[in-house]
Design a protein around this motif. Structure first.
Motif, PDB file in Angstrom:
ATOM      1  N   GLU A  40      13.923  -1.375 -18.358  1.00 13.51           N
ATOM      2  CA  GLU A  40      14.988  -0.402 -19.463  1.00 13.51           C
ATOM      3  C   GLU A  40      14.698   1.412 -19.500  1.00 13.51           C
ATOM      4  N   GLU A  41      13.439   1.632 -18.613  1.00 11.88           N
ATOM      5  CA  GLU A  41      13.580   2.636 -18.011  1.00 11.88           C
ATOM      6  C   GLU A  41      14.438   3.190 -17.662  1.00 11.88           C
ATOM      7  N   SER A  42      14.410   1.972 -16.397  1.00 11.37           N
ATOM      8  CA  SER A  42      15.095   2.152 -14.992  1.00 11.37           C
ATOM      9  C   SER A  42      17.254   3.090 -16.063  1.00 11.37           C
ATOM     10  N   ARG A  43      17.162   1.876 -16.350  1.00 14.24           N
ATOM     11  CA  ARG A  43      18.857   1.674 -17.036  1.00 14.24           C
ATOM     12  C   ARG A  43      18.654   2.886 -17.748  1.00 14.24           C
ATOM     13  N   GLN A  44      17.615   3.440 -18.632  1.00 14.35           N
ATOM     14  CA  GLN A  44      18.403   4.601 -19.325  1.00 14.35           C
ATOM     15  C   GLN A  44      17.460   5.864 -18.797  1.00 14.35           C
ATOM     16  N   LEU A  45      17.675   5.533 -17.623  1.00 13.06           N
ATOM     17  CA  LEU A  45      17.556   6.708 -16.337  1.00 13.06           C
ATOM     18  C   LEU A  45      18.799   6.844 -16.325  1.00 13.06           C
ATOM     19  N   TYR A  46      19.760   5.783 -15.333  1.00 13.67           N
ATOM     20  CA  TYR A  46      21.012   5.554 -15.139  1.00 13.67           C
ATOM     21  C   TYR A  46      21.432   6.173 -16.387  1.00 13.67           C
ATOM     22  N   THR A  47      21.963   6.120 -17.266  1.00 10.78           N
ATOM     23  CA  THR A  47      22.444   6.220 -18.265  1.00 10.78           C
ATOM     24  C   THR A  47      22.796   7.264 -18.325  1.00 10.78           C
ATOM     25  N   GLN A  48      22.203   8.339 -18.454  1.00  6.16           N
ATOM     26  CA  GLN A  48      21.356   9.702 -18.208  1.00  6.16           C
ATOM     27  C   GLN A  48      22.191  10.341 -17.248  1.00  6.16           C
ATOM     28  N   GLY A  49      22.628   9.993 -16.763  1.00  8.47           N
ATOM     29  CA  GLY A  49      22.651  10.668 -14.968  1.00  8.47           C
ATOM     30  C   GLY A  49      21.709  10.881 -14.561  1.00  8.47           C
ATOM     31  N   ARG A  50      21.098  10.384 -14.607  1.00 10.48           N
ATOM     32  CA  ARG A  50      19.199  10.412 -13.623  1.00 10.48           C
ATOM     33  C   ARG A  50      18.935   9.967 -12.452  1.00 10.48           C
ATOM     34  N   GLY A  51      19.811   9.300 -11.954  1.00  9.45           N
ATOM     35  CA  GLY A  51      19.951   8.455 -10.582  1.00  9.45           C
ATOM     36  C   GLY A  51      19.009   8.341 -10.270  1.00  9.45           C
ATOM     37  N   GLU A  52      18.227   8.950  -9.438  1.00  8.32           N
ATOM     38  CA  GLU A  52      17.771   9.048  -8.365  1.00  8.32           C
ATOM     39  C   GLU A  52      15.961   8.885  -8.900  1.00  8.32           C
ATOM     40  N   GLU A  53      16.159   9.096 -10.491  1.00  5.55           N
ATOM     41  CA  GLU A  53      14.490   8.956 -10.717  1.00  5.55           C
ATOM     42  C   GLU A  53      15.216   7.541 -11.107  1.00  5.55           C
ATOM     43  N   ALA A  54      15.725   7.055 -11.628  1.00  5.54           N
ATOM     44  CA  ALA A  54      15.889   5.521 -12.143  1.00  5.54           C
ATOM     45  C   ALA A  54      15.816   4.823 -10.658  1.00  5.54           C
ATOM     46  N   LEU A  55      15.845   5.367  -9.393  1.00  6.61           N
ATOM     47  CA  LEU A  55      16.316   4.655  -8.526  1.00  6.61           C
ATOM     48  C   LEU A  55      14.652   4.702  -7.918  1.00  6.61           C
ATOM     49  N   ALA A  56      13.637   5.632  -8.528  1.00  8.46           N
ATOM     50  CA  ALA A  56      12.177   5.934  -8.055  1.00  8.46           C
ATOM     51  C   ALA A  56      11.800   5.022  -9.376  1.00  8.46           C
ATOM     52  N   ARG A  57      12.094   4.651 -10.550  1.00  7.07           N
ATOM     53  CA  ARG A  57      11.386   3.898 -11.483  1.00  7.07           C
ATOM     54  C   ARG A  57      11.619   2.339 -11.271  1.00  7.07           C
ATOM     55  N   VAL A  58      12.213   1.897  -9.982  1.00  3.55           N
ATOM     56  CA  VAL A  58      12.642   0.791  -9.748  1.00  3.55           C
ATOM     57  C   VAL A  58      12.061   0.634  -8.634  1.00  3.55           C
ATOM     58  N   GLN A  59      11.944   2.056  -7.676  1.00  2.47           N
ATOM     59  CA  GLN A  59      11.060   0.786  -6.245  1.00  2.47           C
ATOM     60  C   GLN A  59       9.226   1.356  -7.078  1.00  2.47           C
ATOM     61  N   GLN A  60       8.873   1.961  -7.533  1.00  2.00           N
ATOM     62  CA  GLN A  60       7.101   2.183  -8.637  1.00  2.00           C
ATOM     63  C   GLN A  60       7.202   0.835  -9.032  1.00  2.00           C
ATOM     64  N   ALA A  61       8.090   0.297  -9.763  1.00  4.75           N
ATOM     65  CA  ALA A  61       8.239  -1.162 -10.566  1.00  4.75           C
ATOM     66  C   ALA A  61       7.803  -2.321  -9.044  1.00  4.75           C
ATOM     67  N   LEU A  62       8.910  -2.234  -8.295  1.00  3.11           N
ATOM     68  CA  LEU A  62       8.612  -2.956  -7.001  1.00  3.11           C
ATOM     69  C   LEU A  62       7.177  -3.411  -6.380  1.00  3.11           C
ATOM     70  N   LYS A  63       7.050  -1.818  -6.355  1.00  2.00           N
ATOM     71  CA  LYS A  63       5.912  -1.602  -5.472  1.00  2.00           C
ATOM     72  C   LYS A  63       4.680  -2.019  -6.290  1.00  2.00           C
ATOM     73  N   ASP A  64       4.716  -2.565  -7.480  1.00  2.98           N
ATOM     74  CA  ASP A  64       3.726  -2.848  -8.376  1.00  2.98           C
ATOM     75  C   ASP A  64       3.557  -4.349  -7.903  1.00  2.98           C
ATOM     76  N   GLN A  65       5.081  -5.106  -8.079  1.00 11.35           N
ATOM     77  CA  GLN A  65       4.907  -6.230  -7.793  1.00 11.35           C
ATOM     78  C   GLN A  65       6.272  -6.926  -6.945  1.00 11.35           C
ATOM     79  N   PRO A  66       5.665  -6.572  -5.408  1.00 14.38           N
ATOM     80  CA  PRO A  66       6.326  -6.931  -5.129  1.00 14.38           C
ATOM     81  C   PRO A  66       7.454  -8.303  -4.374  1.00 14.38           C
ATOM     82  N   GLN A  67       7.124  -8.889  -5.006  1.00 16.18           N
ATOM     83  CA  GLN A  67       7.629  -9.934  -5.652  1.00 16.18           C
ATOM     84  C   GLN A  67       8.329 -10.916  -6.164  1.00 16.18           C
TER      85      GLN A  67
END
Length: 173
Positions: A40-67
């Motif tokens: 949800e945070e990633s979606r909000q960041l993306y809709t606010q035009g903060r795409g790179e931050e949204a991407l970083a949030r998803v990358q962190q989530a994937l790092k926390d849960q790699p599977q």
């Protein structure tokens, strides 16, 4: 152990296993909430035009849960959307002669996809167009001073690299 103590122990054991089960369920629910929150945070960041931050949030989530397949799919989809948008912006800026803005957009692509061939070609194109613009200015200056041979040489060097360059063609006539 007396019967009273054994009976009390038997009553406590199911209670402990029930508590342990509830704890496990709560931990799993909290993990799911955290993952839902990350998306949800990633979606909000993306809709606010903060795409790179949204991407970083998803990358962190994937790092926390790699599977997590959802995170992985979201990461790839978001990365492709951002790259496509930045490339489109860069091309628009390049066609409008806004070379600094074009280079900045290409740099944003490299921040997401460091070996992107289209961004690399775009940077080379911007550099060539800057060089051609300099040569056009030099050609016009040489022409205004009466150095027709020097002006023609500059125009020919542009036309060798870009046979359809509209300004060079117009000046060469």
């Amino acid at each position: 152990m007396n019967t009273c103590t054994a009976a009390a122990a038997a009553d406590v054991m199911p209670c402990l296993s029930w508590r342990r089960s509830v704890s496990i369920v709560l931990i799993c629910a909290l993990a799911a909430c955290a993952s839902d929150r990350a998306m949800e945070e990633s979606r909000q960041l993306y809709t606010q035009g903060r795409g790179e931050e949204a991407l970083a949030r998803v990358q962190q989530a994937l790092k926390d849960q790699p599977q997590n397949a959802e995170y992985r799919a979201t990461l790839f989809r978001l990365r492709e959307q951002l790259v496509a948008g930045f490339l489109a912006d860069a091309e628009t800026h390049r066609r409008q002669g806004q070379f600094d803005a074009a280079e900045n957009a290409y740099a944003r692509v490299f921040g997401i996809h460091p070996v992107n061939a289209r961004a690399r070609a775009g940077i080379a194109s911007v550099q060539a167009e800057r060089r051609w613009n300099e040569q056009l200015v030099q050609s016009e200056a040489l022409f205004s001073r009466g150095d027709l041979a020097g002006a023609d040489l500059r125009l020919r060097s542009i036309l060798i690299e870009s046979a359809c360059h509209p300004q060079a063609l117009a000046l060469s006539r």
